[in-house]
Scaffold this motif. Structure first.
Motif, PDB file in Angstrom:
ATOM      1  N   GLY A 169      40.229  46.485  85.245  1.00  0.00           N
ATOM      2  CA  GLY A 169      39.793  47.499  86.187  1.00  0.00           C
ATOM      3  C   GLY A 169      40.509  47.361  87.522  1.00  0.00           C
ATOM      4  O   GLY A 169      40.907  46.257  87.919  1.00  0.00           O
ATOM      5  N   GLN A 170      40.683  48.449  88.198  1.00  0.00           N
ATOM      6  CA  GLN A 170      41.327  48.419  89.503  1.00  0.00           C
ATOM      7  C   GLN A 170      40.695  49.485  90.394  1.00  0.00           C
ATOM      8  O   GLN A 170      40.154  50.477  89.909  1.00  0.00           O
ATOM      9  N   SER A 171      40.758  49.225  91.684  1.00  0.00           N
ATOM     10  CA  SER A 171      40.155  50.131  92.650  1.00  0.00           C
ATOM     11  C   SER A 171      41.014  50.152  93.910  1.00  0.00           C
ATOM     12  O   SER A 171      41.869  49.287  94.109  1.00  0.00           O
ATOM     13  N   PHE A 172      40.761  51.157  94.732  1.00  0.00           N
ATOM     14  CA  PHE A 172      41.496  51.374  95.985  1.00  0.00           C
ATOM     15  C   PHE A 172      43.006  51.462  95.730  1.00  0.00           C
ATOM     16  O   PHE A 172      43.806  50.939  96.489  1.00  0.00           O
ATOM     17  N   HIS A 173      43.359  52.102  94.634  1.00  0.00           N
ATOM     18  CA  HIS A 173      44.750  52.330  94.304  1.00  0.00           C
ATOM     19  C   HIS A 173      45.135  53.749  94.733  1.00  0.00           C
ATOM     20  O   HIS A 173      44.311  54.504  95.276  1.00  0.00           O
ATOM     21  N   LEU A 174      46.369  54.114  94.479  1.00  0.00           N
ATOM     22  CA  LEU A 174      46.861  55.452  94.757  1.00  0.00           C
ATOM     23  C   LEU A 174      47.100  56.174  93.447  1.00  0.00           C
ATOM     24  O   LEU A 174      47.496  55.565  92.444  1.00  0.00           O
ATOM     25  N   ALA A 175      46.876  57.484  93.465  1.00  0.00           N
ATOM     26  CA  ALA A 175      47.110  58.321  92.292  1.00  0.00           C
ATOM     27  C   ALA A 175      47.850  59.578  92.725  1.00  0.00           C
ATOM     28  O   ALA A 175      47.374  60.299  93.609  1.00  0.00           O
ATOM     29  N   LEU A 176      49.022  59.814  92.119  1.00  0.00           N
ATOM     30  CA  LEU A 176      49.827  60.991  92.399  1.00  0.00           C
ATOM     31  C   LEU A 176      50.060  61.730  91.095  1.00  0.00           C
ATOM     32  O   LEU A 176      50.391  61.113  90.070  1.00  0.00           O
ATOM     33  N   ALA A 177      49.889  63.053  91.127  1.00  0.00           N
ATOM     34  CA  ALA A 177      49.994  63.858  89.923  1.00  0.00           C
ATOM     35  C   ALA A 177      51.102  64.889  90.068  1.00  0.00           C
ATOM     36  O   ALA A 177      51.318  65.445  91.160  1.00  0.00           O
ATOM     37  N   ARG A 178      51.795  65.115  88.971  1.00  0.00           N
ATOM     38  CA  ARG A 178      52.798  66.180  88.885  1.00  0.00           C
ATOM     39  C   ARG A 178      52.771  66.737  87.470  1.00  0.00           C
ATOM     40  O   ARG A 178      53.061  66.036  86.510  1.00  0.00           O
ATOM     41  N   GLU A 179      52.350  68.001  87.380  1.00  0.00           N
ATOM     42  CA  GLU A 179      52.218  68.694  86.102  1.00  0.00           C
ATOM     43  C   GLU A 179      51.273  67.926  85.188  1.00  0.00           C
ATOM     44  O   GLU A 179      50.093  67.782  85.494  1.00  0.00           O
ATOM     45  N   ASP A 180      51.776  67.352  84.071  1.00  0.00           N
ATOM     46  CA  ASP A 180      50.877  66.689  83.125  1.00  0.00           C
ATOM     47  C   ASP A 180      50.891  65.174  83.248  1.00  0.00           C
ATOM     48  O   ASP A 180      50.383  64.472  82.362  1.00  0.00           O
ATOM     49  N   CYS A 181      51.466  64.636  84.333  1.00  0.00           N
ATOM     50  CA  CYS A 181      51.568  63.181  84.521  1.00  0.00           C
ATOM     51  C   CYS A 181      50.818  62.757  85.772  1.00  0.00           C
ATOM     52  O   CYS A 181      50.841  63.446  86.797  1.00  0.00           O
ATOM     53  N   VAL A 182      50.166  61.602  85.680  1.00  0.00           N
ATOM     54  CA  VAL A 182      49.488  60.970  86.811  1.00  0.00           C
ATOM     55  C   VAL A 182      50.021  59.549  86.929  1.00  0.00           C
ATOM     56  O   VAL A 182      50.065  58.807  85.941  1.00  0.00           O
ATOM     57  N   TYR A 183      50.420  59.176  88.140  1.00  0.00           N
ATOM     58  CA  TYR A 183      50.937  57.832  88.419  1.00  0.00           C
ATOM     59  C   TYR A 183      49.880  57.056  89.193  1.00  0.00           C
ATOM     60  O   TYR A 183      49.408  57.510  90.250  1.00  0.00           O
ATOM     61  N   PHE A 184      49.502  55.876  88.660  1.00  0.00           N
ATOM     62  CA  PHE A 184      48.572  54.971  89.336  1.00  0.00           C
ATOM     63  C   PHE A 184      49.388  53.858  89.986  1.00  0.00           C
ATOM     64  O   PHE A 184      50.084  53.104  89.286  1.00  0.00           O
ATOM     65  N   ILE A 185      49.298  53.740  91.315  1.00  0.00           N
ATOM     66  CA  ILE A 185      50.127  52.804  92.078  1.00  0.00           C
ATOM     67  C   ILE A 185      49.229  51.745  92.702  1.00  0.00           C
ATOM     68  O   ILE A 185      48.272  52.062  93.411  1.00  0.00           O
ATOM     69  N   GLY A 186      49.561  50.476  92.464  1.00  0.00           N
ATOM     70  CA  GLY A 186      48.895  49.361  93.124  1.00  0.00           C
ATOM     71  C   GLY A 186      47.433  49.256  92.741  1.00  0.00           C
ATOM     72  O   GLY A 186      47.019  49.532  91.616  1.00  0.00           O
ATOM     73  N   GLY A 187      46.622  48.836  93.713  1.00  0.00           N
ATOM     74  CA  GLY A 187      45.202  48.648  93.484  1.00  0.00           C
ATOM     75  C   GLY A 187      44.803  47.187  93.534  1.00  0.00           C
ATOM     76  O   GLY A 187      45.636  46.274  93.460  1.00  0.00           O
ATOM     77  N   HIS A 188      43.507  46.961  93.678  1.00  0.00           N
ATOM     78  CA  HIS A 188      42.949  45.613  93.760  1.00  0.00           C
ATOM     79  C   HIS A 188      42.010  45.392  92.585  1.00  0.00           C
ATOM     80  O   HIS A 188      41.239  46.281  92.208  1.00  0.00           O
ATOM     81  N   SER A 189      42.072  44.213  92.013  1.00  0.00           N
ATOM     82  CA  SER A 189      41.221  43.841  90.888  1.00  0.00           C
ATOM     83  C   SER A 189      40.306  42.709  91.305  1.00  0.00           C
ATOM     84  O   SER A 189      40.769  41.676  91.812  1.00  0.00           O
ATOM     85  N   LEU A 190      39.004  42.894  91.123  1.00  0.00           N
ATOM     86  CA  LEU A 190      38.054  41.838  91.460  1.00  0.00           C
ATOM     87  C   LEU A 190      38.092  40.692  90.458  1.00  0.00           C
ATOM     88  O   LEU A 190      37.807  39.545  90.804  1.00  0.00           O
ATOM     89  N   THR A 191      38.442  40.981  89.222  1.00  0.00           N
ATOM     90  CA  THR A 191      38.464  39.927  88.203  1.00  0.00           C
ATOM     91  C   THR A 191      39.484  38.850  88.538  1.00  0.00           C
ATOM     92  O   THR A 191      39.190  37.644  88.493  1.00  0.00           O
TER      93      THR A 191
END
Length: 532
Positions: free
Chosen positions: A203-225
């Motif tokens: 799991g990850q949170s406080f990440h970035l998400a950018l979308a273009r057409e049918d694609c979503v990019y998840f960038i970075g984020g912090h994991s508590l585990t």
């Protein structure tokens, strides 16, 4: 690229970490804070105005058919561009309230109308979801994807409280990462479906998400585990096929180690700038990155950051959001300085070129307000009025200067003024100059009570002297304009005679008087010498 300090005008305490900035109908809205006390803004949605180094907030009202929108912090916010005849809007899911309650609701925020003083009225509707509904969470993201002529919303990540069966007294307020599932929302029918992908293991949170057409990019984020911020980059492809959707995920090697970053768009193309965020719990990310998405994928380019000042460099935390294309509102705590009354310093980071900055100088106030009139002292009630006419009946209007002032808590009125009073009005707001010394920056108005509803006319059109204008504005008279003939005003309505109440003292039954002791002068003299 510039870094400009901002002077918050009696609103610094209202902006706290976890707030969200929305761009709706050409204005920048602040969402996620408590409303002003004794004001008609309990949900904490404000219009943000940045102009001449000052930051001002004004509360925005909701339509009568709107639902309650709680002040959510760190929610998932997604912008919906106009499509299929639907207006531009925002989706808001989850978030954490100031009382540490985590929401699981989905809201849609749209523009309801604009008043004649150009004040924005919003409409908020709660959308019900059926199927595999995501649990309450915060610190997650939502994005819109389009595929095969269909549109869907993608939700991923976030944190939530531990499940009810695992919570104990010691871990009652402990949060954990949500399961790394991807949720798809069909906004038309309100259906939600959950999807598990083998590439998304943590799991990850406080990440970035950018979308273009049918694609979503998840960038970075912090994991508590793992308590880390690995340089992760996932590309999620969503194909909205007939029947059930098809999801596929790919892990890319060009990720960024970052969390809680601020991202702003810099043009109509898919070009963004990432600023702020954290590389670790004790290290801020002071670099800037340009993100470009095209048919070939996603590309990261280093961007020269602004000249950071010592207050920003030495601060432990910072927060903010996008204040329009190429503009970022940045907040830095004062780090407990007793000499500073405000809790945070605020700065505006602009990535516009010099030519764009000069072109947009008049409209950089993050508002569609008129720039013909500068701020002035509030006018009297007879000069500053609000009328519920349609926006097309006005050619221009000044914004409501409703800034927070603790000494003015009971001022809840909406104010504005007319530019044109009738078809034969000769007052032109482009060439208008004060006709009376009492008009200041706005033409004086006189109300004609002829008819059931009456109408308003300029005092200049009535050919009134300034002495008569002042006298009319002080009394409770009924006026007639020159078009209706007769005198400019009628006699004052006689005040209501209120007879004073006679208050008779209440008689107390069996009232006991204090006992008195009768003594002769000789006894009084004896006792006086005795006690002396």
């Amino acid at each position: 690229m510039t870094l400009q300090p901002l002077d918050p005008v009696n609103c610094a305490s209202l902006i706290q970490p976890g707030c969200s900035l929305l761009q709706l109908d050409g204005e920048v809205l602040l969402f996620g804070q408590k409303g002003w006390p004794k004001r008609s803004c309990p949900t904490g949605v404000f219009g943000v105005r940045l102009k001449c180094g000052e930051m001002k907030l004004r509360p925005l009202s909701f339509s009568s058919d709107s639902c309650y929108l709680p002040p959510l912090r760190c929610p998932a916010v997604c912008r919906l561009d106009p499509y299929d005849g639907l207006p531009e809007s925002y989706l808001i899911h989850g978030g954490r309230t100031p009382n540490n309650e985590i929401s699981s609701s989905l809201y849609m925020l749209t523009v309801d109308s604009r008043g004649c003083n150009r004040k924005l009225t919003l409409c908020c509707k709660e959308k019900e979801l059926v199927g595999e509904v995501p649990r309450a969470r915060y610190g997650h993201t939502m994005s819109m994807v389009q595929s095969h002529g269909k549109t869907a919303c993608v939700l991923f990540g976030g944190r939530s409280y531990m499940p009810a069966g695992e919570r104990t007294t010691e871990t009652w307020n402990s949060v954990v990462d949500c399961c790394p599932q991807v949720f798809l929302f069909d906004l038309e029918f309100g259906c939600s479906s959950a999807h598990t992908l083998p590439e998304l293991t943590d799991g990850q949170s406080f990440h970035l998400a950018l979308a273009r057409e049918d694609c979503v990019y998840f960038i970075g984020g912090h994991s508590l585990t793992s308590d880390c911020r690995p340089p992760r980059l996932f590309r999620l492809r969503v194909e909205l096929l007939q029947g059930s959707p098809l999801l596929s995920c790919e892990t890319l090697d060009t990720g960024i180690s970052i969390s809680s970053a601020i991202i702003t768009r810099t043009g109509p193309a898919h070009k963004y700038i990432i600023l702020g965020g954290y590389q670790s719990d004790s290290m801020k990310r002071m670099e800037c990155t340009t993100v470009i998405m095209d048919e070939n994928g996603i590309h990261f380019e280093h961007l020269e950051p602004p000249q950071w000042i010592p207050d920003i460099i030495h601060s432990r935390t910072w927060f903010g959001g996008s204040a329009g294309e190429g503009s970022i509102l940045l907040g830095v705590p004062t780090e407990g300085r007793p000499s500073q009354q405000d809790m945070h310093y605020f700065y505006q980071v602009s990535f516009q070129t010099e030519g764009q900055g000069q072109k947009d100088e008049g409209t950089q106030g993050c508002s569609q307000e008129s720039t013909d009139y500068e701020d002035s002292t509030p006018l009297e009630d007879s000069e500053e009025l609000y009328f519920g006419r349609e926006p097309h009946e006005l050619e221009d209007s000044d914004e409501e200067r409703d800034t927070y002032n603790e000494e003015d808590e009971e001022d809840e009125s909406q104010t504005g003024y007319w530019i044109k009073c009738c078809l034969g009005c000769q007052v032109d707001h482009n060439t208008w100059e004060p006709y009376y010394s009492t008009e200041l920056h706005r033409p004086a108005m006189i109300f004609c009570s002829r008819g059931e509803e009456g109408h308003w006319v300029h005092a200049q059109c009535m050919e009134l002297s300034e002495t008569l204008l002042v006298r009319l504005s002080q009394g409770s008279k009924k006026y007639f304009c020159l078009d209706h003939g007769g005198l400019p005003y009628q006699e004052m309505t006689p005040p209501r005679q209120i007879m004073p109440l006679k208050r008779t003292p209440m008689k107390v039954k069996d009232r006991k008087t204090p006992p008195t002791i009768k003594m002769s002068p000789a006894k009084k003299s004896f006792f006086r010498r005795l006690f002396e």
